[in-house]
Design an enzyme around this catalytic site. Structure first.
Site, PDB file in Angstrom:
ATOM      1  N   ASP A 246       0.781  -1.238   0.000  1.00 24.04           N
ATOM      2  CA  ASP A 246       0.000   0.000   0.000  1.00 24.04           C
ATOM      3  C   ASP A 246       0.812   1.287   0.000  1.00 24.04           C
ATOM      4  O   ASP A 246       0.340   2.325   0.439  1.00 24.04           O
ATOM      5  CB  ASP A 246      -0.908  -0.014   1.235  1.00 24.04           C
TER       6      ASP A 246
ATOM      7  N   GLU B 222      -0.269  -9.069  -0.922  1.00 26.48           N
ATOM      8  CA  GLU B 222      -0.837  -8.485   0.309  1.00 26.48           C
ATOM      9  C   GLU B 222      -2.086  -7.645  -0.033  1.00 26.48           C
ATOM     10  O   GLU B 222      -2.192  -6.464   0.318  1.00 26.48           O
ATOM     11  CB  GLU B 222       0.198  -7.667   1.087  1.00 26.48           C
TER      12      GLU B 222
ATOM     13  N   GLU C 129      -2.048   5.051   2.938  1.00 26.18           N
ATOM     14  CA  GLU C 129      -2.038   3.631   2.553  1.00 26.18           C
ATOM     15  C   GLU C 129      -3.428   3.060   2.258  1.00 26.18           C
ATOM     16  O   GLU C 129      -3.591   2.255   1.348  1.00 26.18           O
ATOM     17  CB  GLU C 129      -1.335   2.799   3.638  1.00 26.18           C
TER      18      GLU C 129
ATOM     19  N   HIS D 282       6.546   5.291  12.900  1.00 25.31           N
ATOM     20  CA  HIS D 282       6.882   6.114  11.725  1.00 25.31           C
ATOM     21  C   HIS D 282       5.688   6.636  10.933  1.00 25.31           C
ATOM     22  O   HIS D 282       5.866   7.420   9.997  1.00 25.31           O
ATOM     23  CB  HIS D 282       7.756   5.296  10.771  1.00 25.31           C
TER      24      HIS D 282
ATOM     25  N   ARG E 223       2.703   8.332   8.887  1.00 24.25           N
ATOM     26  CA  ARG E 223       2.385   9.727   8.594  1.00 24.25           C
ATOM     27  C   ARG E 223       1.191  10.236   9.382  1.00 24.25           C
ATOM     28  O   ARG E 223       1.157  11.398   9.799  1.00 24.25           O
ATOM     29  CB  ARG E 223       2.087   9.916   7.100  1.00 24.25           C
TER      30      ARG E 223
ATOM     31  N   HIS F 104      13.431   5.264  12.528  1.00 22.84           N
ATOM     32  CA  HIS F 104      13.229   5.430  11.077  1.00 22.84           C
ATOM     33  C   HIS F 104      13.985   6.675  10.601  1.00 22.84           C
ATOM     34  O   HIS F 104      14.099   7.654  11.338  1.00 22.84           O
ATOM     35  CB  HIS F 104      11.719   5.578  10.856  1.00 22.84           C
TER      36      HIS F 104
HETATM   37  C1  UD1 Z   1       6.809   4.829   3.569  1.00 23.51           C
HETATM   38  C2  UD1 Z   1       5.400   4.402   3.138  1.00 23.51           C
HETATM   39  C3  UD1 Z   1       4.682   3.714   4.292  1.00 23.51           C
HETATM   40  C4  UD1 Z   1       5.525   2.604   4.888  1.00 23.51           C
HETATM   41  C5  UD1 Z   1       6.896   3.134   5.247  1.00 23.51           C
HETATM   42  C6  UD1 Z   1       7.765   1.994   5.730  1.00 23.51           C
HETATM   43  C7  UD1 Z   1       4.282   5.865   1.510  1.00 23.51           C
HETATM   44  C8  UD1 Z   1       3.499   7.082   1.306  1.00 23.51           C
HETATM   45  N1  UD1 Z   1       4.630   5.583   2.773  1.00 23.51           N
HETATM   46  O1  UD1 Z   1       6.653   5.822   4.555  1.00 23.51           O
HETATM   47  O2  UD1 Z   1       3.462   3.165   3.817  1.00 23.51           O
HETATM   48  O3  UD1 Z   1       4.885   2.124   6.046  1.00 23.51           O
HETATM   49  O4  UD1 Z   1       7.503   3.710   4.085  1.00 23.51           O
HETATM   50  O5  UD1 Z   1       8.891   2.439   6.386  1.00 23.51           O
HETATM   51  O6  UD1 Z   1       4.595   5.187   0.573  1.00 23.51           O
HETATM   52  N2  UD1 Z   1      14.435   8.296   4.397  1.00 23.51           N
HETATM   53  C9  UD1 Z   1      15.809   8.241   4.242  1.00 23.51           C
HETATM   54  N3  UD1 Z   1      16.368   7.030   3.904  1.00 23.51           N
HETATM   55  C10 UD1 Z   1      15.652   5.905   3.751  1.00 23.51           C
HETATM   56  C11 UD1 Z   1      14.255   5.964   3.921  1.00 23.51           C
HETATM   57  C12 UD1 Z   1      13.668   7.172   4.244  1.00 23.51           C
HETATM   58  O7  UD1 Z   1      16.494   9.230   4.392  1.00 23.51           O
HETATM   59  O8  UD1 Z   1      16.231   4.850   3.470  1.00 23.51           O
HETATM   60  C13 UD1 Z   1      13.811   9.591   4.739  1.00 23.51           C
HETATM   61  C14 UD1 Z   1      13.794  10.573   3.555  1.00 23.51           C
HETATM   62  O9  UD1 Z   1      14.011  11.860   4.046  1.00 23.51           O
HETATM   63  C15 UD1 Z   1      12.356  10.450   3.056  1.00 23.51           C
HETATM   64  C16 UD1 Z   1      11.615  10.244   4.365  1.00 23.51           C
HETATM   65  O10 UD1 Z   1      12.458   9.379   5.129  1.00 23.51           O
HETATM   66  O11 UD1 Z   1      11.953  11.614   2.356  1.00 23.51           O
HETATM   67  C17 UD1 Z   1      10.238   9.637   4.276  1.00 23.51           C
HETATM   68  O12 UD1 Z   1      10.215   8.509   3.409  1.00 23.51           O
HETATM   69  P1  UD1 Z   1       8.834   8.128   2.639  1.00 23.51           P
HETATM   70  O13 UD1 Z   1       9.054   6.912   1.832  1.00 23.51           O
HETATM   71  O14 UD1 Z   1       8.318   9.335   1.948  1.00 23.51           O
HETATM   72  O15 UD1 Z   1       7.814   7.860   3.813  1.00 23.51           O
HETATM   73  P2  UD1 Z   1       7.815   6.818   4.985  1.00 23.51           P
HETATM   74  O16 UD1 Z   1       7.298   7.507   6.179  1.00 23.51           O
HETATM   75  O17 UD1 Z   1       9.112   6.122   5.043  1.00 23.51           O
HETATM   76  N1  UDP Z   2      12.412  -3.449  10.229  1.00 25.77           N
HETATM   77  C1  UDP Z   2      13.786  -3.581  10.084  1.00 25.77           C
HETATM   78  N2  UDP Z   2      14.600  -2.699  10.761  1.00 25.77           N
HETATM   79  C2  UDP Z   2      14.119  -1.720  11.558  1.00 25.77           C
HETATM   80  C3  UDP Z   2      12.697  -1.595  11.673  1.00 25.77           C
HETATM   81  C4  UDP Z   2      11.894  -2.466  10.988  1.00 25.77           C
HETATM   82  O1  UDP Z   2      14.273  -4.461   9.393  1.00 25.77           O
HETATM   83  O2  UDP Z   2      14.907  -0.981  12.137  1.00 25.77           O
HETATM   84  C5  UDP Z   2      11.547  -4.393   9.500  1.00 25.77           C
HETATM   85  C6  UDP Z   2      10.493  -5.078  10.321  1.00 25.77           C
HETATM   86  O3  UDP Z   2      10.983  -6.247  10.950  1.00 25.77           O
HETATM   87  C7  UDP Z   2       9.443  -5.384   9.255  1.00 25.77           C
HETATM   88  C8  UDP Z   2       9.532  -4.184   8.329  1.00 25.77           C
HETATM   89  O4  UDP Z   2      10.832  -3.650   8.540  1.00 25.77           O
HETATM   90  O5  UDP Z   2       9.775  -6.525   8.501  1.00 25.77           O
HETATM   91  C9  UDP Z   2       8.472  -3.183   8.671  1.00 25.77           C
HETATM   92  O6  UDP Z   2       8.768  -1.987   8.046  1.00 25.77           O
HETATM   93  P1  UDP Z   2       8.174  -0.598   8.507  1.00 25.77           P
HETATM   94  O7  UDP Z   2       7.801  -0.659   9.933  1.00 25.77           O
HETATM   95  O8  UDP Z   2       9.134   0.434   8.057  1.00 25.77           O
HETATM   96  O9  UDP Z   2       6.871  -0.448   7.577  1.00 25.77           O
HETATM   97  P2  UDP Z   2       5.363  -0.967   7.671  1.00 25.77           P
HETATM   98  O10 UDP Z   2       5.379  -2.439   7.889  1.00 25.77           O
HETATM   99  O11 UDP Z   2       4.690  -0.215   8.774  1.00 25.77           O
HETATM  100  O12 UDP Z   2       4.788  -0.575   6.362  1.00 25.77           O
END
Ligand code: UD1
Ligand code: UDP
Length: 381
Positions: free
Chosen positions: A98, A120, A134, A210, A212, A243
């Site tokens: 999602d 999923e 999502e 984490h 939004r 995160h």
């Molecule tokens: C995204 C997904 C969310 C999922 C989450 C898992 C969307 C809208 N949201 O949210 O569904 O649960 O990932 O973690 O698709 N960043 C880094 N390095 C990384 C990853 C993230 O620097 O490796 C920072 C960046 O500044 C980025 C911000 O995190 O702009 C947010 O990342 P983004 O993918 O937009 O949203 P998430 O909150 O991670």
């Molecule tokens: N996870 C990880 N390292 C971390 C935090 C989470 O490997 O520091 C793994 C966790 O075990 C799970 C997945 O990441 O498999 C979940 O991701 P996240 O919580 O970012 O996203 P969501 O599941 O809420 O979309």
């Protein structure tokens, strides 16, 4: 006969963890050419998963920017996907879950008239803004997809209520397949701090947060609750891999820095995370993936959200919704930290989300769809 070109598209950490075993399962099939396309909506957190599962993408859109918006993620994915689809010519595209990558991947496949398999599928809260974005992403992907791989019977029922009955399979969640490859009794952590935790003498509380829709007031309350819990329970070591989102980093460090029994650490590699979960006392999280993994490992979960699209483990008694109010979260954590009976009632292993065979069923279903194999039987708990 030519091989079927099946392209898996993913971009964030959770998608990668859940798609990695599927990419490998597809590659093991004689009739399939498994193609891996990443958007890199997450950069470091995606690369870490690719390393753990030894995956090499065939295409990398490399779209991530700091503080990216939903619009920029979606538009960059859409534009980038054109090139990937034109070059790699898939017969089917698989998207997961999602995220914005999921939605843009599916929409792009539709624009190119490539059939879509949704891994999923069928999770719902029926609240348009929670989880945000999502819930809308997965509904939009439902409208586009041709094949639906539901983790549970309950997910299939959600789709049936929306009139979606063709091409639906109950497969279990691929995250359980992934867990089976990462969790080991004799595992040694590469993160030094994790090797040094007092697993036998203290209660390790594993935290992630984490989402939004929790930005702002809810996250302030969650972090205040975590600070309270750590300060009032000296027998707790709270471990929180934060995160990389700058929004989350700021609020977590502001509330939790300088509390001696709080460990704010960098995001963990998936194998480190899964093995830490296997050894912890309690999980507190707003993550989707952790809600699925912890029950399989027999760990109670307090969900830091107002709702969940994963009611199966709540029904099984191992997960409780704690909400996003400081008072409620603190009270529910206190109960599990001080009342042995309340803890024991939640700490039993259940597997409502899968039996580790989800990837096999999905690969079989794809081959069946193209007239090249038997229809798989459904996952049942
Ligand atoms: C995204 C997904 C969310 C999922 C989450 C898992 C969307 C809208 N949201 O949210 O569904 O649960 O990932 O973690 O698709 N960043 C880094 N390095 C990384 C990853 C993230 O620097 O490796 C920072 C960046 O500044 C980025 C911000 O995190 O702009 C947010 O990342 P983004 O993918 O937009 O949203 P998430 O909150 O991670
Ligand atoms: N996870 C990880 N390292 C971390 C935090 C989470 O490997 O520091 C793994 C966790 O075990 C799970 C997945 O990441 O498999 C979940 O991701 P996240 O919580 O970012 O996203 P969501 O599941 O809420 O979309």
């Amino acid at each position: 006969m030519e091989k079927l070109r099946v392209m898996s598209v993913f971009g964030t950490r959770p998608e990668a963890i859940k798609m990695a075993p599927l990419v490998k399962e597809l590659a093991s099939r004689e009739d399939i050419q498994s193609i891996c396309c990443v958007t890199a909506q997450h950069r470091e957190m995606l690369d870490s998963v690719l390393e753990v599962f030894a995956l090499k993408p065939d295409w990398d859109l490399d779209i991530m920017t700091p503080r990216q918006t939903l619009s920029t993620i979606t538009s960059k994915c859409l534009t980038g996907m054109d090139g990937a689809i034109e070059a790699l010519k898939p017969d089917m595209i698989l998207v997961h879950g999602d995220t914005s990558t999921t939605f843009a991947g599916a929409l792009s496949a539709f624009y190119h008239k490539v059939p879509v398999g949704h891994v999923e599928a069928g999770l719902r809260t029926y609240d348009k803004y929670s989880p945000y974005p999502e819930e809308m992403n997965r509904k939009l992907v439902t409208a586009i997809a041709d094949l639906y791989f539901c983790p549970t019977e309950n997910n299939r029922e959600n789709l049936r209520r929306e009139g979606v009955t063709e091409g639906v399979f109950v497969t279990g969640n691929t995250v359980i397949d992934a867990l089976r490859t990462t969790v080991r009794k004799d595992y040694t952590f590469t993160t030094k701090e994790l090797n040094e935790l007092p697993y036998d003498s203290k209660k390790i509380v594993l935290v992630t947060c984490h989402r939004r829709e929790n930005y702002g007031q809810p996250m302030e309350e969650i972090m205040s609750a975590l600070a309270d819990i750590a300060r009032t329970h000296s027998d707790v070591e709270l471990v929180y891999p934060v995160h990389l989102s700058p929004v989350v980093q700021e609020v977590a460090h502001r509330h939790l820095d300088r509390i001696p029994n709080v460990h704010l650490i960098a995001p963990l590699a998936a194998d480190e995370m899964h093995n830490l979960m296997a050894r912890c006392y309690l999980v507190m999280t707003d993550s989707g993936g952790l809600q699925e993994e912890a029950p399989a490992l027999g760990k109670p979960v307090l969900v830091l959200r107002r709702e969940t699209e994963r009611p199966e483990a709540v029904a099984a008694g191992t997960v409780k919704l704690a909400g996003v109010k400081q008072k409620d979260i603190t009270a529910m954590a206190r109960e599990l930290l001080t009342d042995g009976n309340a803890y024991a009632a939640m700490a039993h292993a259940v597997n409502p989300y899968g039996d580790g065979q989800a990837c096999r069923r999905i690969a079989d279903a794809i081959l069946w769809h193209f007239g090249r194999g038997e229809k798989p039987s459904d996952f049942r708990t």
